[in-house]
Write a protein that holds these residues in place. Sequence first.
Motif, PDB file in Angstrom:
ATOM      1  N   ALA A  69      18.870  28.084   0.333  1.00  0.00           N
ATOM      2  CA  ALA A  69      18.205  28.466  -0.915  1.00  0.00           C
ATOM      3  C   ALA A  69      18.697  27.657  -2.106  1.00  0.00           C
ATOM      4  CB  ALA A  69      18.399  29.958  -1.175  1.00  0.00           C
ATOM      5  N   TYR A  70      19.968  27.255  -2.087  1.00  0.00           N
ATOM      6  CA  TYR A  70      20.520  26.464  -3.191  1.00  0.00           C
ATOM      7  C   TYR A  70      19.784  25.125  -3.309  1.00  0.00           C
ATOM      8  CZ  TYR A  70      23.882  23.591  -5.777  1.00  0.00           C
ATOM      9  OH  TYR A  70      24.469  22.737  -6.680  1.00  0.00           O
ATOM     10  N   ASP A 243      26.467  32.829  -3.475  1.00  0.00           N
ATOM     11  CA  ASP A 243      25.778  34.034  -3.035  1.00  0.00           C
ATOM     12  C   ASP A 243      25.713  34.144  -1.517  1.00  0.00           C
ATOM     13  OD1 ASP A 243      25.388  34.591  -5.687  1.00  0.00           O
ATOM     14  OD2 ASP A 243      23.285  33.959  -5.734  1.00  0.00           O
ATOM     15  N   LEU A 244      25.683  33.009  -0.810  1.00  0.00           N
ATOM     16  CA  LEU A 244      25.659  33.056   0.655  1.00  0.00           C
ATOM     17  C   LEU A 244      26.944  33.688   1.184  1.00  0.00           C
ATOM     18  CD1 LEU A 244      24.124  29.557   1.462  1.00  0.00           C
ATOM     19  CD2 LEU A 244      23.032  31.789   1.766  1.00  0.00           C
ATOM     20  N   GLN A 245      28.083  33.338   0.594  1.00  0.00           N
ATOM     21  CA  GLN A 245      29.336  33.969   0.992  1.00  0.00           C
ATOM     22  C   GLN A 245      29.283  35.474   0.755  1.00  0.00           C
ATOM     23  OE1 GLN A 245      32.448  32.008  -1.173  1.00  0.00           O
ATOM     24  NE2 GLN A 245      32.559  30.267   0.215  1.00  0.00           N
ATOM     25  N   VAL A 266      31.730  43.428  -5.437  1.00  0.00           N
ATOM     26  CA  VAL A 266      31.450  42.057  -5.020  1.00  0.00           C
ATOM     27  C   VAL A 266      30.688  41.345  -6.137  1.00  0.00           C
ATOM     28  CG1 VAL A 266      30.377  40.562  -3.291  1.00  0.00           C
ATOM     29  CG2 VAL A 266      31.306  42.796  -2.613  1.00  0.00           C
ATOM     30  N   VAL A 267      31.128  40.137  -6.467  1.00  0.00           N
ATOM     31  CA  VAL A 267      30.437  39.293  -7.444  1.00  0.00           C
ATOM     32  C   VAL A 267      30.220  37.922  -6.813  1.00  0.00           C
ATOM     33  CG1 VAL A 267      30.534  38.188  -9.711  1.00  0.00           C
ATOM     34  CG2 VAL A 267      31.433  40.499  -9.422  1.00  0.00           C
ATOM     35  N   GLY A 268      29.013  37.412  -6.892  1.00  0.00           N
ATOM     36  CA  GLY A 268      28.688  36.120  -6.301  1.00  0.00           C
ATOM     37  C   GLY A 268      28.612  35.013  -7.336  1.00  0.00           C
ATOM     38  N   PHE A 269      27.987  33.910  -6.926  1.00  0.00           N
ATOM     39  CA  PHE A 269      27.827  32.758  -7.824  1.00  0.00           C
ATOM     40  C   PHE A 269      26.573  32.005  -7.400  1.00  0.00           C
ATOM     41  CE2 PHE A 269      28.552  29.042 -10.288  1.00  0.00           C
ATOM     42  CZ  PHE A 269      29.572  29.309 -11.196  1.00  0.00           C
ATOM     43  N   ASP A 270      25.687  31.733  -8.327  1.00  0.00           N
ATOM     44  CA  ASP A 270      24.439  30.963  -8.195  1.00  0.00           C
ATOM     45  C   ASP A 270      23.234  31.744  -8.688  1.00  0.00           C
ATOM     46  OD1 ASP A 270      25.477  28.595  -7.251  1.00  0.00           O
ATOM     47  OD2 ASP A 270      25.123  29.058  -5.143  1.00  0.00           O
ATOM     48  N   ASP A 271      23.143  33.051  -8.326  1.00  0.00           N
ATOM     49  CA  ASP A 271      21.954  33.859  -8.607  1.00  0.00           C
ATOM     50  C   ASP A 271      20.726  33.233  -7.981  1.00  0.00           C
ATOM     51  OD1 ASP A 271      20.564  36.077  -9.532  1.00  0.00           O
ATOM     52  OD2 ASP A 271      20.014  35.115 -11.421  1.00  0.00           O
ATOM     53  N   LEU A 272      20.804  33.014  -6.672  1.00  0.00           N
ATOM     54  CA  LEU A 272      19.655  32.527  -5.924  1.00  0.00           C
ATOM     55  C   LEU A 272      18.623  33.652  -5.803  1.00  0.00           C
ATOM     56  CD1 LEU A 272      21.550  30.486  -3.195  1.00  0.00           C
ATOM     57  CD2 LEU A 272      20.403  29.617  -5.246  1.00  0.00           C
ATOM     58  N   PRO A 273      17.365  33.339  -5.517  1.00  0.00           N
ATOM     59  CA  PRO A 273      16.309  34.363  -5.537  1.00  0.00           C
ATOM     60  C   PRO A 273      16.592  35.593  -4.690  1.00  0.00           C
ATOM     61  CG  PRO A 273      15.323  32.189  -5.458  1.00  0.00           C
ATOM     62  CD  PRO A 273      16.810  31.983  -5.319  1.00  0.00           C
ATOM     63  N   PHE A 274      17.312  35.455  -3.584  1.00  0.00           N
ATOM     64  CA  PHE A 274      17.541  36.609  -2.717  1.00  0.00           C
ATOM     65  C   PHE A 274      18.602  37.565  -3.263  1.00  0.00           C
ATOM     66  CE2 PHE A 274      20.557  33.413  -1.020  1.00  0.00           C
ATOM     67  CZ  PHE A 274      21.742  34.142  -1.072  1.00  0.00           C
ATOM     68  N   ALA A 275      19.375  37.152  -4.288  1.00  0.00           N
ATOM     69  CA  ALA A 275      20.500  37.965  -4.758  1.00  0.00           C
ATOM     70  C   ALA A 275      20.049  39.337  -5.232  1.00  0.00           C
ATOM     71  CB  ALA A 275      21.251  37.235  -5.872  1.00  0.00           C
ATOM     72  N   ARG A 276      18.913  39.395  -5.896  1.00  0.00           N
ATOM     73  CA  ARG A 276      18.433  40.679  -6.413  1.00  0.00           C
ATOM     74  C   ARG A 276      17.808  41.542  -5.325  1.00  0.00           C
ATOM     75  NH1 ARG A 276      14.368  38.021 -10.503  1.00  0.00           N
ATOM     76  NH2 ARG A 276      16.035  36.486 -10.370  1.00  0.00           N
ATOM     77  N   LEU A 278      19.199  41.934  -2.229  1.00  0.00           N
ATOM     78  CA  LEU A 278      20.226  42.506  -1.369  1.00  0.00           C
ATOM     79  C   LEU A 278      20.428  43.977  -1.711  1.00  0.00           C
ATOM     80  CD1 LEU A 278      22.883  39.635  -1.458  1.00  0.00           C
ATOM     81  CD2 LEU A 278      21.221  40.108   0.344  1.00  0.00           C
ATOM     82  N   THR A 279      21.042  44.710  -0.794  1.00  0.00           N
ATOM     83  CA  THR A 279      21.371  46.117  -1.035  1.00  0.00           C
ATOM     84  C   THR A 279      22.870  46.312  -0.916  1.00  0.00           C
ATOM     85  OG1 THR A 279      19.226  46.804  -0.136  1.00  0.00           O
ATOM     86  CG2 THR A 279      20.934  48.500  -0.340  1.00  0.00           C
ATOM     87  N   PRO A 280      23.560  46.603  -2.043  1.00  0.00           N
ATOM     88  CA  PRO A 280      23.030  46.710  -3.400  1.00  0.00           C
ATOM     89  C   PRO A 280      22.726  45.331  -3.987  1.00  0.00           C
ATOM     90  CG  PRO A 280      25.406  46.920  -3.432  1.00  0.00           C
ATOM     91  CD  PRO A 280      25.027  46.866  -1.975  1.00  0.00           C
ATOM     92  N   ALA A 281      21.865  45.326  -5.014  1.00  0.00           N
ATOM     93  CA  ALA A 281      21.546  44.066  -5.690  1.00  0.00           C
ATOM     94  C   ALA A 281      22.834  43.425  -6.193  1.00  0.00           C
ATOM     95  CB  ALA A 281      20.590  44.329  -6.851  1.00  0.00           C
ATOM     96  N   LEU A 282      22.959  42.119  -5.985  1.00  0.00           N
ATOM     97  CA  LEU A 282      24.226  41.427  -6.184  1.00  0.00           C
ATOM     98  C   LEU A 282      24.480  41.071  -7.650  1.00  0.00           C
ATOM     99  CD1 LEU A 282      26.699  40.030  -4.817  1.00  0.00           C
ATOM    100  CD2 LEU A 282      25.293  37.960  -4.663  1.00  0.00           C
ATOM    101  N   THR A 283      25.624  41.506  -8.168  1.00  0.00           N
ATOM    102  CA  THR A 283      26.127  40.984  -9.434  1.00  0.00           C
ATOM    103  C   THR A 283      26.594  39.554  -9.185  1.00  0.00           C
ATOM    104  OG1 THR A 283      26.844  43.142 -10.272  1.00  0.00           O
ATOM    105  CG2 THR A 283      27.925  41.204 -11.194  1.00  0.00           C
ATOM    106  N   THR A 284      26.168  38.627 -10.022  1.00  0.00           N
ATOM    107  CA  THR A 284      26.474  37.227  -9.731  1.00  0.00           C
ATOM    108  C   THR A 284      26.460  36.395 -11.011  1.00  0.00           C
ATOM    109  OG1 THR A 284      25.830  35.337  -8.332  1.00  0.00           O
ATOM    110  CG2 THR A 284      24.062  36.616  -9.294  1.00  0.00           C
ATOM    111  N   VAL A 285      27.024  35.213 -10.918  1.00  0.00           N
ATOM    112  CA  VAL A 285      26.997  34.256 -12.024  1.00  0.00           C
ATOM    113  C   VAL A 285      25.775  33.368 -11.828  1.00  0.00           C
ATOM    114  CG1 VAL A 285      28.170  32.334 -13.162  1.00  0.00           C
ATOM    115  CG2 VAL A 285      29.493  34.283 -12.290  1.00  0.00           C
ATOM    116  N   ARG A 286      24.891  33.366 -12.807  1.00  0.00           N
ATOM    117  CA  ARG A 286      23.689  32.546 -12.691  1.00  0.00           C
ATOM    118  C   ARG A 286      24.003  31.094 -13.019  1.00  0.00           C
ATOM    119  NH1 ARG A 286      19.394  30.237 -15.502  1.00  0.00           N
ATOM    120  NH2 ARG A 286      17.534  30.109 -14.193  1.00  0.00           N
ATOM    121  N   GLN A 287      23.765  30.239 -12.039  1.00  0.00           N
ATOM    122  CA  GLN A 287      23.847  28.795 -12.238  1.00  0.00           C
ATOM    123  C   GLN A 287      22.409  28.292 -12.291  1.00  0.00           C
ATOM    124  OE1 GLN A 287      26.215  24.993 -10.334  1.00  0.00           O
ATOM    125  NE2 GLN A 287      25.653  26.621  -8.964  1.00  0.00           N
TER     126      GLN A 287
END
Length: 331
Positions: A69-70, A243-245, A266-276, A278-287
Amino acid sequence: MAEIAALAGVSKPTVSKVMNGQPGVAAATRERVERVIAERGYVRHSAARALSAGRAGSVNLVVKEIDNAYFSEIIRGVEETLERAGLSMVLTATHDEARRHRRWLARVVEHGTDGAILVLPDEHFAHLGELRRHGVPVALVDDRGESPPDVPSVGATNFAGGFAATEHLLSLGHRRIAMISGPAFKSTRERAAGYRTALQEAGIQPEPLLEKPGGFVAETGHGATRELLRLPDPPTAIFTGNDLQAMGVYRALYEAGLRAPDDVSVVGFDDLPFARLLTPALTTVRQPVREMGALATRMLLRVIAGEKLESARVELATSLIVRESSAPPRP
């Protein structure tokens, strides 16, 4: 230009100065205008005309893989920008195999191209030099190492992203925060530095046991989380390198009878389209991955058209997107 001026909150003459590299524009204003230009995928007509006059121009895009996705987001940014300019995109996936890199390079040298956009070239800087020796204009997206200062490159504020993710978890009350990083790329080092700096500013000494290296794949997140959960004092929160990790972290928590954020945030990085999704929706850093591809393309087209860039290196801002996977730790 009127649309860009309205979105950036500046005048049309200011936009014109930024586009033409003229002085008299404050650095913060110039950066804001450039960001709007990148987000809108605007390409100067002069650059498009210089390419396509009398023929159909094309630009080569080289990525590691297309089923990620990246890379898909970068491809979309490049494709949309070239389409607006009336140009074609030639896409090559190398799968990090040296022979595929050599084969692609030989084709480009033999048949020619208007320009090339390389994504994560790292150890293939030798190929970058070969392209330049043959007069092929090149732009880089998210370069893994220190790119030559005169080669256009676009990245993101990775240090700020790592700092923001860790600071968010600290604000929720977490004190044992683990980080699953990626390969030894420049972006990885910057995210880890942001993570450690945020901990130190909160009076917490980073623990080597809470940092796990690996690849930017779900398997790394899964394996690293299993190791972290076996620690005598496991973490209450995990910041992942992408986000894949984070998807792998979710799986490992599920297998252990745990879930985010009740047991581990859990906090991810990228904010790829699938992040929102996921269950629960992923908190992430939008790149701004798609915008990075678009801006690199714009810069390349300007170089091809013989225009001078205001700066060869541009970093687009990251931002924290808070969703459902982060919460205060259990008492």
